[in-house]
Motif scaffolding. Sequence first.
Motif, PDB file in Angstrom:
ATOM      1  N   GLN A 172       0.879  -1.245   0.380  1.00  0.00           N
ATOM      2  CA  GLN A 172      -0.050   0.008  -0.493  1.00  0.00           C
ATOM      3  C   GLN A 172       0.519   1.061   0.110  1.00  0.00           C
ATOM      4  OE1 GLN A 172      -2.855  -1.513   3.041  1.00  0.00           O
ATOM      5  NE2 GLN A 172      -4.342  -0.187   1.870  1.00  0.00           N
ATOM      6  N   THR A 173       0.537   1.859  -0.173  1.00  0.00           N
ATOM      7  CA  THR A 173       0.586   3.841  -0.847  1.00  0.00           C
ATOM      8  C   THR A 173       0.148   4.448   0.010  1.00  0.00           C
ATOM      9  OG1 THR A 173      -0.286   3.989  -3.022  1.00  0.00           O
ATOM     10  CG2 THR A 173       1.534   3.078  -2.649  1.00  0.00           C
ATOM     11  N   HIS A 174       1.064   5.916   0.303  1.00  0.00           N
ATOM     12  CA  HIS A 174       0.228   6.650   0.666  1.00  0.00           C
ATOM     13  C   HIS A 174      -0.462   7.603  -0.774  1.00  0.00           C
ATOM     14  CE1 HIS A 174       4.517   8.775  -0.446  1.00  0.00           C
ATOM     15  NE2 HIS A 174       3.531   9.794  -0.862  1.00  0.00           N
ATOM     16  N   PHE A 175      -0.218   7.419  -1.948  1.00  0.00           N
ATOM     17  CA  PHE A 175      -0.858   7.324  -3.269  1.00  0.00           C
ATOM     18  C   PHE A 175      -2.630   7.391  -3.052  1.00  0.00           C
ATOM     19  CE2 PHE A 175       3.836   7.464  -4.585  1.00  0.00           C
ATOM     20  CZ  PHE A 175       3.931   8.928  -4.611  1.00  0.00           C
ATOM     21  N   ALA A 176      -2.996   6.329  -2.551  1.00  0.00           N
ATOM     22  CA  ALA A 176      -4.498   5.838  -2.992  1.00  0.00           C
ATOM     23  C   ALA A 176      -5.308   6.791  -2.249  1.00  0.00           C
ATOM     24  CB  ALA A 176      -3.921   4.644  -3.136  1.00  0.00           C
ATOM     25  N   PRO A 177      -4.451   6.740  -0.821  1.00  0.00           N
ATOM     26  CA  PRO A 177      -6.023   8.193  -0.173  1.00  0.00           C
ATOM     27  C   PRO A 177      -5.890   9.588  -1.096  1.00  0.00           C
ATOM     28  CG  PRO A 177      -4.145   7.065   1.353  1.00  0.00           C
ATOM     29  CD  PRO A 177      -3.589   6.376  -0.345  1.00  0.00           C
ATOM     30  N   GLN A 178      -4.907   9.426  -1.930  1.00  0.00           N
ATOM     31  CA  GLN A 178      -5.609  11.103  -2.270  1.00  0.00           C
ATOM     32  C   GLN A 178      -6.290  10.928  -3.139  1.00  0.00           C
ATOM     33  OE1 GLN A 178      -1.433  13.012  -2.341  1.00  0.00           O
ATOM     34  NE2 GLN A 178      -0.847  11.235  -1.979  1.00  0.00           N
ATOM     35  N   ILE A 182     -10.028   6.406  -8.051  1.00  0.00           N
ATOM     36  CA  ILE A 182      -9.125   5.633  -9.428  1.00  0.00           C
ATOM     37  C   ILE A 182      -8.255   5.642  -8.924  1.00  0.00           C
ATOM     38  CG2 ILE A 182      -7.614   6.119 -11.450  1.00  0.00           C
ATOM     39  CD1 ILE A 182     -10.582   7.781 -11.359  1.00  0.00           C
ATOM     40  N   LEU A 183      -7.638   5.106  -7.464  1.00  0.00           N
ATOM     41  CA  LEU A 183      -7.010   4.463  -7.237  1.00  0.00           C
ATOM     42  C   LEU A 183      -6.993   3.790  -5.830  1.00  0.00           C
ATOM     43  CD1 LEU A 183      -3.728   6.957  -7.257  1.00  0.00           C
ATOM     44  CD2 LEU A 183      -3.946   5.444  -8.730  1.00  0.00           C
ATOM     45  N   GLY A 184      -8.319   3.821  -5.437  1.00  0.00           N
ATOM     46  CA  GLY A 184      -8.983   2.729  -4.638  1.00  0.00           C
ATOM     47  C   GLY A 184      -9.180   2.925  -3.431  1.00  0.00           C
ATOM     48  N   SER A 185     -10.142   3.005  -2.911  1.00  0.00           N
ATOM     49  CA  SER A 185     -10.524   2.819  -1.227  1.00  0.00           C
ATOM     50  C   SER A 185     -10.294   1.763  -0.015  1.00  0.00           C
ATOM     51  CB  SER A 185     -12.049   3.352  -0.896  1.00  0.00           C
ATOM     52  OG  SER A 185     -12.287   2.604  -1.716  1.00  0.00           O
ATOM     53  N   SER A 186     -10.073   0.536  -0.785  1.00  0.00           N
ATOM     54  CA  SER A 186     -10.001  -0.379  -0.055  1.00  0.00           C
ATOM     55  C   SER A 186      -8.490  -0.477   0.307  1.00  0.00           C
ATOM     56  CB  SER A 186     -11.304  -1.397   0.230  1.00  0.00           C
ATOM     57  OG  SER A 186     -11.274  -1.550  -0.891  1.00  0.00           O
ATOM     58  N   PHE A 187      -8.378  -1.768   0.510  1.00  0.00           N
ATOM     59  CA  PHE A 187      -6.698  -2.440  -0.135  1.00  0.00           C
ATOM     60  C   PHE A 187      -7.274  -3.329  -0.995  1.00  0.00           C
ATOM     61  CE2 PHE A 187      -4.735  -6.402   0.445  1.00  0.00           C
ATOM     62  CZ  PHE A 187      -2.989  -5.982   0.217  1.00  0.00           C
ATOM     63  N   GLN A 188      -8.464  -3.758  -1.132  1.00  0.00           N
ATOM     64  CA  GLN A 188      -8.665  -4.881  -2.794  1.00  0.00           C
ATOM     65  C   GLN A 188      -8.875  -3.729  -3.833  1.00  0.00           C
ATOM     66  OE1 GLN A 188     -10.522  -4.750   0.788  1.00  0.00           O
ATOM     67  NE2 GLN A 188     -10.297  -6.637   1.264  1.00  0.00           N
ATOM     68  N   GLU A 189      -9.244  -2.964  -3.585  1.00  0.00           N
ATOM     69  CA  GLU A 189      -9.572  -1.370  -4.668  1.00  0.00           C
ATOM     70  C   GLU A 189      -8.235  -1.872  -4.971  1.00  0.00           C
ATOM     71  OE1 GLU A 189     -12.368   0.788  -3.749  1.00  0.00           O
ATOM     72  OE2 GLU A 189     -14.061  -0.294  -4.253  1.00  0.00           O
ATOM     73  N   GLN A 190      -7.421  -0.794  -4.314  1.00  0.00           N
ATOM     74  CA  GLN A 190      -5.599  -0.541  -4.426  1.00  0.00           C
ATOM     75  C   GLN A 190      -4.679  -1.378  -5.020  1.00  0.00           C
ATOM     76  OE1 GLN A 190      -4.936   1.224   0.062  1.00  0.00           O
ATOM     77  NE2 GLN A 190      -6.198   2.400  -0.282  1.00  0.00           N
ATOM     78  N   LEU A 191      -5.231  -2.944  -4.244  1.00  0.00           N
ATOM     79  CA  LEU A 191      -4.119  -4.603  -4.937  1.00  0.00           C
ATOM     80  C   LEU A 191      -4.572  -4.229  -6.608  1.00  0.00           C
ATOM     81  CD1 LEU A 191      -2.343  -6.869  -4.222  1.00  0.00           C
ATOM     82  CD2 LEU A 191      -5.421  -8.136  -4.198  1.00  0.00           C
ATOM     83  N   LEU A 192      -5.434  -3.824  -7.254  1.00  0.00           N
ATOM     84  CA  LEU A 192      -5.935  -3.752  -8.276  1.00  0.00           C
ATOM     85  C   LEU A 192      -5.589  -2.797  -8.975  1.00  0.00           C
ATOM     86  CD1 LEU A 192      -9.028  -5.841  -8.068  1.00  0.00           C
ATOM     87  CD2 LEU A 192      -6.498  -6.769  -8.536  1.00  0.00           C
ATOM     88  N   LYS A 193      -6.561  -1.236  -8.045  1.00  0.00           N
ATOM     89  CA  LYS A 193      -5.592   0.212  -9.543  1.00  0.00           C
ATOM     90  C   LYS A 193      -4.579   0.417  -8.676  1.00  0.00           C
ATOM     91  CE  LYS A 193     -10.652   0.804  -9.408  1.00  0.00           C
ATOM     92  NZ  LYS A 193     -12.173   1.324  -9.252  1.00  0.00           N
ATOM     93  N   ASP A 194      -4.110   0.718  -7.997  1.00  0.00           N
ATOM     94  CA  ASP A 194      -3.286   1.538  -7.364  1.00  0.00           C
ATOM     95  C   ASP A 194      -1.570   0.934  -7.961  1.00  0.00           C
ATOM     96  OD1 ASP A 194      -1.460   3.155  -6.557  1.00  0.00           O
ATOM     97  OD2 ASP A 194      -1.832   3.057  -4.388  1.00  0.00           O
ATOM     98  N   TYR A 195      -1.259   1.472  -9.610  1.00  0.00           N
ATOM     99  CA  TYR A 195      -0.149   1.449  -9.873  1.00  0.00           C
ATOM    100  C   TYR A 195       1.275   1.185  -9.167  1.00  0.00           C
ATOM    101  CZ  TYR A 195      -2.766   0.364 -14.210  1.00  0.00           C
ATOM    102  OH  TYR A 195      -4.025  -0.327 -14.807  1.00  0.00           O
ATOM    103  N   ASN A 196       1.144   2.268  -8.041  1.00  0.00           N
ATOM    104  CA  ASN A 196       2.045   3.003  -7.730  1.00  0.00           C
ATOM    105  C   ASN A 196       2.166   2.185  -6.487  1.00  0.00           C
ATOM    106  OD1 ASN A 196       1.788   6.726  -8.134  1.00  0.00           O
ATOM    107  ND2 ASN A 196      -0.312   5.615  -7.807  1.00  0.00           N
ATOM    108  N   GLY A 197       1.674   1.047  -6.143  1.00  0.00           N
ATOM    109  CA  GLY A 197       2.121   0.065  -5.078  1.00  0.00           C
ATOM    110  C   GLY A 197       2.624  -1.256  -5.800  1.00  0.00           C
ATOM    111  N   GLN A 198       2.677  -1.667  -7.180  1.00  0.00           N
ATOM    112  CA  GLN A 198       2.151  -2.411  -7.979  1.00  0.00           C
ATOM    113  C   GLN A 198       4.153  -3.144  -8.466  1.00  0.00           C
ATOM    114  OE1 GLN A 198      -0.154  -2.469 -10.926  1.00  0.00           O
ATOM    115  NE2 GLN A 198      -2.240  -3.151 -10.016  1.00  0.00           N
TER     116      GLN A 198
END
Length: 302
Positions: A172-178, A182-198
Amino acid sequence: MFRWLLLFVGLFAGSLHAQQESYSFLKPSDTLHIPRRNAVVITTAGLGATALVGLHQLWYKGYPQSQFHFINDNNEWLQMDKAGHVFSCYHLSRLGAESFRWAGMTTKSQLLYGSASALAFMTAVEVFDGFSAEWGASWGDIIANTSGTALYVGQELLWKEQRIVPKFSFQQTHFAPQRPTILGSSFQEQLLKDYNGQTYWLSFTLADFFKSSKIPPWLCIALGYGADGMLAGRSESNAFLAGGNHTRQRHFYLSLDINLTKIRTNNRLLKTLFSVFNVVKIPAPTLEYQASGKWIGHWIYF
């Protein structure tokens, strides 16, 4: 497209768990097993159709439609999305081919039908994109999909084994909450959407390249690629949203890894589970190089 690979892996792993009382069921057939072949074809078609219908209802239905069109998105997300397409199509091709191998089909048929099913599914997703006014079909995605399948099929034809395996890791990154929409609000969404953490990896099984060595058969060297500082796909949109606070940057990694499929065991269930979960990079000491010129050592990186 990584979320759809996770769906297939989850469904496949669930079906294996249901069969754990009968290990012989998991053993590939030595000859063509008609009921198994039919089951694989029906299951593959059913899962693919269900996933596409669900994708259309949950993702595309809420956006306006247009005439079929292409877009050039090759400079978006620092190509992290393209790495995801290569990864997904490789493993969908692999899982498809292994399913047909379980049914006792010939090597040629395994590769043909396994790769065709993966490309058919991913191409259908591109068609959905092409008719969406919000997006558009992408030649870059199509090339990445084809490259993922070619990586699997090419190794089978050249070496009759997979010496280079694409893998995935996430933190997880600090970018998704911003920008959670687009980047996901939950861990499951961030896993799929937040390219910053992949991070996407190519894991090389060393003993396969040095057959006469005493290198453990499961030991791998992994090369990874990631990026961060991204609140939007394009750099100009990113600069506006970030207000100059974030710089988009590529990251490159060198690490150790384990090829789970090379761990020796006579347990058929474990062999199958190792094959299914060999998509994930094992946490290990890692050397990182950032595009800014900075080197960072990690005792453990995932």
